[in-house]
Design a protein around this motif. Sequence first.
Motif, mmCIF file in Angstrom:
data_model
loop_
_atom_site.group_PDB
_atom_site.id
_atom_site.type_symbol
_atom_site.label_atom_id
_atom_site.label_comp_id
_atom_site.label_asym_id
_atom_site.label_seq_id
_atom_site.Cartn_x
_atom_site.Cartn_y
_atom_site.Cartn_z
ATOM 1 N N ALA A 111 -14.393 1.528 45.656
ATOM 2 C CA ALA A 111 -13.131 1.595 44.513
ATOM 3 C C ALA A 111 -13.190 0.071 43.959
ATOM 4 O O ALA A 111 -12.181 -0.780 44.182
ATOM 5 C CB ALA A 111 -11.924 1.750 44.890
ATOM 6 N N ALA A 112 -14.311 -0.381 43.198
ATOM 7 C CA ALA A 112 -14.374 -1.804 42.799
ATOM 8 C C ALA A 112 -15.700 -1.778 41.768
ATOM 9 O O ALA A 112 -16.860 -1.661 41.963
ATOM 10 C CB ALA A 112 -14.741 -2.888 43.740
ATOM 11 N N PRO A 113 -15.068 -1.741 40.313
ATOM 12 C CA PRO A 113 -16.190 -1.488 39.345
ATOM 13 C C PRO A 113 -17.014 -3.178 39.214
ATOM 14 O O PRO A 113 -16.401 -3.973 39.586
ATOM 15 C CB PRO A 113 -15.295 -1.525 38.168
ATOM 16 C CG PRO A 113 -14.052 -2.033 38.461
ATOM 17 C CD PRO A 113 -13.722 -1.911 39.840
ATOM 18 N N SER A 114 -18.143 -2.702 38.718
ATOM 19 C CA SER A 114 -19.198 -3.876 38.220
ATOM 20 C C SER A 114 -18.836 -4.581 37.215
ATOM 21 O O SER A 114 -19.655 -5.366 36.613
ATOM 22 C CB SER A 114 -20.577 -3.753 38.458
ATOM 23 O OG SER A 114 -20.766 -2.689 37.445
ATOM 24 N N TYR A 115 -17.497 -4.674 36.711
ATOM 25 C CA TYR A 115 -17.029 -5.290 35.454
ATOM 26 C C TYR A 115 -15.450 -5.521 35.660
ATOM 27 O O TYR A 115 -14.840 -4.960 36.643
ATOM 28 C CB TYR A 115 -17.209 -4.179 34.161
ATOM 29 C CG TYR A 115 -16.416 -2.774 34.314
ATOM 30 C CD1 TYR A 115 -15.219 -2.746 34.149
ATOM 31 C CD2 TYR A 115 -17.219 -1.801 35.035
ATOM 32 C CE1 TYR A 115 -14.445 -1.484 34.249
ATOM 33 C CE2 TYR A 115 -16.665 -0.738 35.012
ATOM 34 C CZ TYR A 115 -15.280 -0.420 34.671
ATOM 35 O OH TYR A 115 -14.943 0.688 34.982
ATOM 36 N N ASP A 116 -15.108 -6.358 34.898
ATOM 37 C CA ASP A 116 -13.526 -6.851 35.081
ATOM 38 C C ASP A 116 -12.805 -5.709 34.265
ATOM 39 O O ASP A 116 -13.225 -5.608 33.141
ATOM 40 C CB ASP A 116 -13.469 -8.344 34.644
ATOM 41 C CG ASP A 116 -11.952 -8.687 34.761
ATOM 42 O OD1 ASP A 116 -11.136 -7.863 34.422
ATOM 43 O OD2 ASP A 116 -11.816 -9.832 34.766
ATOM 44 N N PRO A 117 -12.158 -4.995 34.963
ATOM 45 C CA PRO A 117 -11.105 -3.812 34.469
ATOM 46 C C PRO A 117 -10.354 -4.336 33.168
ATOM 47 O O PRO A 117 -10.242 -3.608 32.180
ATOM 48 C CB PRO A 117 -10.274 -3.352 35.501
ATOM 49 C CG PRO A 117 -10.884 -3.620 36.860
ATOM 50 C CD PRO A 117 -11.649 -5.050 36.349
ATOM 51 N N ALA A 118 -10.025 -5.591 33.113
ATOM 52 C CA ALA A 118 -9.106 -6.198 32.091
ATOM 53 C C ALA A 118 -9.794 -6.669 30.978
ATOM 54 O O ALA A 118 -9.318 -6.546 29.961
ATOM 55 C CB ALA A 118 -8.313 -7.481 32.706
ATOM 56 N N THR A 119 -10.878 -6.954 31.047
ATOM 57 C CA THR A 119 -11.821 -7.548 29.951
ATOM 58 C C THR A 119 -13.052 -6.638 29.596
ATOM 59 O O THR A 119 -13.739 -6.885 28.484
ATOM 60 C CB THR A 119 -12.236 -9.023 30.295
ATOM 61 O OG1 THR A 119 -13.181 -8.974 31.230
ATOM 62 C CG2 THR A 119 -11.130 -9.910 30.596
ATOM 63 N N GLY A 120 -13.563 -6.011 30.455
ATOM 64 C CA GLY A 120 -14.712 -5.327 30.258
ATOM 65 C C GLY A 120 -16.016 -6.018 30.640
ATOM 66 O O GLY A 120 -17.152 -5.561 30.450
ATOM 67 N N GLU A 121 -15.854 -7.166 30.708
ATOM 68 C CA GLU A 121 -16.920 -8.131 31.257
ATOM 69 C C GLU A 121 -17.592 -8.196 32.424
ATOM 70 O O GLU A 121 -17.127 -7.501 33.536
ATOM 71 C CB GLU A 121 -16.480 -9.638 31.113
ATOM 72 C CG GLU A 121 -15.981 -10.090 29.926
ATOM 73 C CD GLU A 121 -17.283 -10.262 28.930
ATOM 74 O OE1 GLU A 121 -18.318 -10.665 28.960
ATOM 75 O OE2 GLU A 121 -17.049 -9.727 27.631
ATOM 76 N N PRO A 122 -18.829 -8.075 32.528
ATOM 77 C CA PRO A 122 -19.749 -7.490 33.850
ATOM 78 C C PRO A 122 -19.278 -8.736 34.870
ATOM 79 O O PRO A 122 -19.357 -9.977 34.632
ATOM 80 C CB PRO A 122 -21.227 -7.600 33.329
ATOM 81 C CG PRO A 122 -21.191 -7.623 31.826
ATOM 82 C CD PRO A 122 -19.773 -8.125 31.468
ATOM 83 N N THR A 123 -19.126 -8.225 36.200
ATOM 84 C CA THR A 123 -19.075 -9.090 37.024
ATOM 85 C C THR A 123 -20.245 -9.046 38.421
ATOM 86 O O THR A 123 -20.423 -9.814 39.206
ATOM 87 C CB THR A 123 -17.558 -8.999 38.008
ATOM 88 O OG1 THR A 123 -17.802 -7.616 38.587
ATOM 89 C CG2 THR A 123 -16.402 -9.117 36.921
ATOM 90 N N TYR A 124 -21.092 -8.086 37.913
ATOM 91 C CA TYR A 124 -21.899 -7.872 39.184
ATOM 92 C C TYR A 124 -23.282 -7.101 38.153
ATOM 93 O O TYR A 124 -23.041 -6.382 37.425
ATOM 94 C CB TYR A 124 -21.827 -6.843 40.235
ATOM 95 C CG TYR A 124 -22.979 -6.634 41.192
ATOM 96 C CD1 TYR A 124 -23.197 -7.655 41.947
ATOM 97 C CD2 TYR A 124 -23.514 -5.431 40.979
ATOM 98 C CE1 TYR A 124 -24.227 -7.382 42.737
ATOM 99 C CE2 TYR A 124 -24.631 -5.210 42.131
ATOM 100 C CZ TYR A 124 -24.994 -6.228 42.901
ATOM 101 O OH TYR A 124 -25.953 -6.034 43.897
#
Length: 185
Positions: A111-124
């Motif tokens: 339960a951890a998206p590969s993007y920042d939920p606040a900005t939608g920017e990719p994190t992985y």
Amino acid sequence: MRRWITVLTAFALAVLGLAAGPVTAAGAATAPCPTGWGSLPKTGAGSGYKPLEDIRTGRHDCYDRMVLDVRGATSADAIGFRVGYVDRLYQDGSGDYIPVGGGAVIEVRIAAPSYDPATGEPTYDGKAGRHLPGVDVSGYRTFRDTRFASSFEGDTQVGLGVRARLPFRVFQTGGHLVVDVAHSW
């Protein structure tokens, strides 16, 4: 008589050495590998969605390890997960089949998206159907392949190809979800 004492002493030392457990080439006794993990699915409830930041692997004496790093998570933040063996890996959302090498496939859902939920920017930087970026499992005793499946509706899905259907455990330490797969039963 002296020969008997030597034989008895050698026998006693051999028995004591066996009682101490396996011995490495350096002569130090090693601890037995953990048992009892089982191969049934493991799950954990999460308390929030923080972004996936990295996935890495490591080799240990008794198991191979995958670590999923969650940005900003702490021990107080339970990371939701479902980890278990599947016959085939299908991508969430599209239902596309993703081939994963190995004798068995473990599906890791976190339960951890590969993007920042606040900005939608990719994190992985995982790409659907491709090997995990920066992860090379060649030379591992248990791991055979890794595949990024998707990040869909706040969850990330990864395929882990292993040598055979072996016992595994899953636990959280700080902001890390750890998946250990044993080298043997």
